[in-house]
Design a protein around this motif. Structure first.
Motif, PDB file in Angstrom:
ATOM      1  N   PRO A  80       0.800  -1.225   0.000  1.00  0.00           N
ATOM      2  CA  PRO A  80       0.000   0.000   0.000  1.00  0.00           C
ATOM      3  C   PRO A  80       0.835   1.279   0.000  1.00  0.00           C
ATOM      4  O   PRO A  80       0.475   2.257  -0.651  1.00  0.00           O
ATOM      5  CB  PRO A  80      -0.809  -0.114   1.291  1.00  0.00           C
ATOM      6  N   HIS A  81       1.952   1.306   0.733  1.00  0.00           N
ATOM      7  CA  HIS A  81       2.738   2.541   0.783  1.00  0.00           C
ATOM      8  C   HIS A  81       3.916   2.493  -0.199  1.00  0.00           C
ATOM      9  O   HIS A  81       4.856   3.257  -0.096  1.00  0.00           O
ATOM     10  CB  HIS A  81       3.244   2.772   2.213  1.00  0.00           C
ATOM     11  N   GLY A  82       3.860   1.582  -1.169  1.00  0.00           N
ATOM     12  CA  GLY A  82       4.976   1.418  -2.122  1.00  0.00           C
ATOM     13  C   GLY A  82       5.189   2.653  -2.990  1.00  0.00           C
ATOM     14  O   GLY A  82       4.305   3.500  -3.120  1.00  0.00           O
ATOM     15  N   SER A  83       6.372   2.729  -3.585  1.00  0.00           N
ATOM     16  CA  SER A  83       6.721   3.913  -4.381  1.00  0.00           C
ATOM     17  C   SER A  83       5.993   3.944  -5.710  1.00  0.00           C
ATOM     18  O   SER A  83       5.779   2.916  -6.337  1.00  0.00           O
ATOM     19  CB  SER A  83       8.218   3.929  -4.654  1.00  0.00           C
ATOM     20  N   GLN A  84       5.696   5.154  -6.133  1.00  0.00           N
ATOM     21  CA  GLN A  84       4.981   5.362  -7.387  1.00  0.00           C
ATOM     22  C   GLN A  84       5.523   6.641  -8.013  1.00  0.00           C
ATOM     23  O   GLN A  84       5.884   7.571  -7.289  1.00  0.00           O
ATOM     24  CB  GLN A  84       3.492   5.513  -7.047  1.00  0.00           C
ATOM     25  N   LEU A  85       5.584   6.701  -9.341  1.00  0.00           N
ATOM     26  CA  LEU A  85       5.950   7.948 -10.015  1.00  0.00           C
ATOM     27  C   LEU A  85       4.881   8.227 -11.072  1.00  0.00           C
ATOM     28  O   LEU A  85       4.871   7.596 -12.129  1.00  0.00           O
ATOM     29  CB  LEU A  85       7.349   7.848 -10.658  1.00  0.00           C
ATOM     30  N   SER A  86       3.993   9.133 -10.738  1.00  0.00           N
ATOM     31  CA  SER A  86       2.887   9.432 -11.650  1.00  0.00           C
ATOM     32  C   SER A  86       2.621  10.923 -11.807  1.00  0.00           C
ATOM     33  O   SER A  86       1.865  11.315 -12.684  1.00  0.00           O
ATOM     34  CB  SER A  86       1.586   8.790 -11.136  1.00  0.00           C
ATOM     35  N   PHE A  87       3.216  11.730 -10.920  1.00  0.00           N
ATOM     36  CA  PHE A  87       2.864  13.165 -10.902  1.00  0.00           C
ATOM     37  C   PHE A  87       4.125  14.031 -10.962  1.00  0.00           C
ATOM     38  O   PHE A  87       5.169  13.648 -10.411  1.00  0.00           O
ATOM     39  CB  PHE A  87       2.079  13.486  -9.629  1.00  0.00           C
ATOM     40  N   PRO A  88       4.009  15.199 -11.594  1.00  0.00           N
ATOM     41  CA  PRO A  88       5.188  16.065 -11.742  1.00  0.00           C
ATOM     42  C   PRO A  88       5.844  16.434 -10.404  1.00  0.00           C
ATOM     43  O   PRO A  88       7.063  16.564 -10.329  1.00  0.00           O
ATOM     44  CB  PRO A  88       4.630  17.302 -12.446  1.00  0.00           C
ATOM     45  N   TRP A  89       5.039  16.562  -9.337  1.00  0.00           N
ATOM     46  CA  TRP A  89       5.643  16.943  -8.054  1.00  0.00           C
ATOM     47  C   TRP A  89       6.538  15.840  -7.476  1.00  0.00           C
ATOM     48  O   TRP A  89       7.285  16.068  -6.535  1.00  0.00           O
ATOM     49  CB  TRP A  89       4.572  17.370  -7.043  1.00  0.00           C
ATOM     50  N   GLN A  90       6.466  14.641  -8.048  1.00  0.00           N
ATOM     51  CA  GLN A  90       7.310  13.554  -7.539  1.00  0.00           C
ATOM     52  C   GLN A  90       8.694  13.534  -8.211  1.00  0.00           C
ATOM     53  O   GLN A  90       9.564  12.762  -7.824  1.00  0.00           O
ATOM     54  CB  GLN A  90       6.617  12.207  -7.775  1.00  0.00           C
ATOM     55  N   VAL A  91       8.865  14.413  -9.190  1.00  0.00           N
ATOM     56  CA  VAL A  91      10.095  14.369  -9.991  1.00  0.00           C
ATOM     57  C   VAL A  91      11.325  14.814  -9.189  1.00  0.00           C
ATOM     58  O   VAL A  91      12.407  14.222  -9.300  1.00  0.00           O
ATOM     59  CB  VAL A  91       9.904  15.223 -11.275  1.00  0.00           C
TER      60      VAL A  91
END
Ligand code: SF4
Length: 669
Positions: A69-80
């Motif tokens: 559930p708390h795993g890493s994800q890269l989907s949004f510009p603010w995560q860059v």
């Protein structure tokens, strides 16, 4: 020295400086608060050590694709921004780095999982929902969006995780894909999802961006792929612009070991070599490649264009550098134990390395020069003593290391004799070389007394004196047929054909394997046959009936505890040890009461039923006690004493804990 390994690889729009790819490995830092700073230091050190291309741990392209559930994800510009810390650190060291995109599919450990069909995985408690056409198309777009964000974050490429039984692999195989629409059924339909993902990524990121596809070349599960299907996928990926194809071996649910220490080195490179006959893109091979010699051999033989190593670079970030400077004998070799890396990750703990406790702790565990050099005595040259002595000497202390045995290594010397644990020889070679280089004064074959140590003018004394085996109170324990594990592994006392092993912890398993496994070099071909791996690839998934020769010796492995025998072993390796012993017909009994030992054998009671095991020998592996004889006298004399390793905590022989404790003490002394 390693011409094939050190030759650059031209990818057209970019060049890799050699043939070493650091394979994807989750470290746990991805989810830690402030973890990306630590991750940047971790990868930068590997880039500085010469690796050509790093692949990050798996990052999900969307919420449902997360592993946990708390795993890493890269989907949004603010995560860059946080990813940029990693890419900038790697580039500053002359390296390249690709982001691995992993959609867990039915392996997700949460109730929102999706898969091609609603079929539960044997290794997850959650049943996935079958994806709708809309969800499939959205997921393809998510892979492309993550790739674009990765590019913006400064990554040199992405790796699409298409193997190991994750979502993409689930689409490819009939085992998990029962769809009847255009995403299931015929081969063309089952391959549509991976091919469309790579096509979408290429369209989004342009030509000059690395796309690696991790392709399951050997599924090792029923209803896996045929070789022709694997080749067809490879060709399909080539057509849509994949840059490199990486090898995946075995789904996570497969019951065949693929990376454990008992797997022969380079056991699966033949699979990549087979595919290489049919494809044009450079291929990367992997699994149990842990020395430059093995890597060189594989590349020189043309079996692959690159080698992937993950754990060996945890163990030694300077692997490539040392190889290129003809310092291969200084490499800290990964022993494939999984104890501090994968076993930690499975327990949601930060990964590290048994032989290199700095791994993933680059910003926290450091060994700067000491402003105050001390004269230190270390008693015991087992894992804890060795680690302490080396780190302390490297910091500038004057270190004398004593052991009553004639060789360094302590308990490692017993472990290295267990069939399948031969890699411990490498750790001993590494420490011997390191001791020599850092100027530790080594005194072997000398038993130290408190007087001799007190007379040595040492500022502080480190006791790494290890353990002594515990003798359980069983009537008849003095019988001549009773042996301790040290008498078997160290003194090589002869052992009969019928043997009971008391105690089914790590040592009990080791001793049982020592008794039933054939010793000496086991060929790769023999190992593959024993595990039922079909190198002719005539069956789906590369499976066939295992061919095991039963041993002549009959062994019982016993424990008092009621739990399943082997329950306390490592998460990623315990099942392998159990499977090996089962195939060798070792009888494993739990809930055993030991009544007595006499000429007839070992009398036990299990579930209220008494029986006598008619054994020639009883081998005791019933735990150990700390050996600290010197402590009281040294303390009484007012000498500062530190106790590390088994002498501190003897419960289980734990080299991981011992080495880390030695290192941590050396960092602050
Ligand atoms: Fe290799 Fe063991 Fe270190 Fe993992 S913990 S990297 S398997 S030596």
């Amino acid at each position: 020295r390693y011409p094939a390994l050190l030759t650059p690889l031209d990818l057209g729009f970019t060049q890799l400086r050699n043939r070493v790819l650091m394979g994807s490995m989750h470290t746990g830092l991805e989810e830690e608060k402030g973890g990306f700073d630590k991750l940047a230091a971790f990868y930068a050190e590997r880039a500085r050590g010469g690796v050509a291309l790093i692949v990050t741990g798996g990052i999900a392209p969307n919420l449902r694709g997360r592993l946990v559930p708390h795993g890493s994800q890269l989907s949004f510009p603010w995560q860059v921004a946080k990813h940029r810390k990693v890419t900038e650190a790697v580039h500053a060291e002359g390296g390249k780095i690709a982001l691995q995109i992993l959609h867990a599919g039915r392996y997700a450990y949460h109730p929102f999982s999706l898969a091609p069909s609603a079929i539960k995985a044997p290794i997850s408690p959650f049943k996935p929902r079958a994806m709708s056409e809309r969800q499939i198309l959205a997921t393809i777009r998510d892979f492309a969006r993550t790739s674009e964000l990765a590019r913006r974050a400064g990554y040199d490429g992405v790796e699409v995780m298409g193997s190991e039984g994750y979502l993409i692999n689930q689409f490819i195989c009939e085992r998990t894909n029962h769809r009847t629409d255009r995403w299931g059924g015929s081969l063309e339909n089952r391959l549509r999802f991976p091919v469309e993902i790579v096509r979408a990524i290429r369209e989004r990121v342009g030509k000059d961006f690395i796309i690696i596809f991790r392709l399951s070349m050997l599924d090792l599960v029923e209803q896996g792929s045929f070789l022709e299907e694997v080749i067809a996928l490879g060709k399909g990926l080539e057509e849509v612009g994949v840059t490199l194809i990486n090898t995946g071996i075995g789904w996570h649910e497969a019951r065949i070991p693929t990376i454990a220490t008992s797997v022969p080195r380079g056991a699966f490179t033949w699979v990549t070599a087979e595919l290489k006959k049919h494809l044009k893109v450079p291929l990367i091979t992997t699994n149990r490649i842990n020395t430059p010699e093995v890597a060189e051999q594989i590349l020189a033989a043309g079996e692959a264009d690159m080698v992937s190593m993950a754990r060996p670079l945890l163990a030694d970030p300077e692997f490539v550098l040392k190889a290129s400077e003809a310092r291969g004998d200084e490499i800290n070799t990964c022993i494939a134990c999984n104890q501090a890396c994968l076993d930690h990750v499975f327990k949601q703990k930060r990964a590290s390395c048994l032989v290199n406790p700095r791994a993933c702790f680059e910003t926290e565990l450091n060994f700067g020069r000491t402003p105050q050099p001390k004269k230190l005595a270390v008693v015991g040259a087992g894992p804890a003593g060795l680690a302490f002595a080396c780190y302390a000497a490297e910091r500038g202390h004057r270190v004398s290391l004593f052991d009553q045995a004639g060789e360094i290594g302590g308990q490692f010397n017993f472990a290295k004799q267990i069939p399948g644990k031969e890699e411990f020889h490498e750790t001993l070679r590494y420490f011997a070389k390191r001791l020599e280089r850092c100027g530790v004064e080594l005194y072997l074959g000398q038993r130290q007394s408190a007087e001799s140590l007190l007379g040595g003018g040492f500022d502080e004394i480190i006791l790494a004196t290890g353990i002594r085996p515990r003798t359980p109170a069983i009537p008849g324990i003095e019988h001549p047929k009773v042996l301790s594990y040290l008498e078997v592994l160290r003194d090589h006392k002869p052992v009969g054909q019928k043997v009971a092993v008391i105690g089914a912890g790590g040592i009990g398993f080791d001793v049982a394997e020592y008794l039933v496994e054939s010793h000496g070099e086991r060929s790769k071909a023999q190992w593959l046959k024993e595990w039922g791996i079909d190198t002719r690839f005539e069956q789906r998934g590369g499976l066939m009936q295992p061919v095991v020769v039963a041993p002549e010796r009959q062994v019982w492995l016993l424990q008092r505890k009621e739990s399943k025998v082997g329950d306390g072993l490592g998460k990623t390796t315990g099942w392998i040890h159990r499977a090996v012993l089962k195939s060798r017909r070792v009888e494993m009994l739990s809930g055993v009461q030991y009544r007595r030992i006499d000429d007839e054998g070992l009398h036990i009671e299990v579930g209220g039923v008494a029986q006598c095991l008619p054994v020639d020998h009883v081998i005791v592996c019933a735990g150990q006690e700390p050996l600290r004889e010197l402590e009281a006298d040294l303390r009484a004399a007012g000498k500062p004493v530190h106790i590390i390793g088994g002498a501190d905590v003897a419960a289980e022989l734990d080299a991981k804990r011992a080495i880390r404790q030695g290192a941590e003490l050396a960092a602050i002394i």
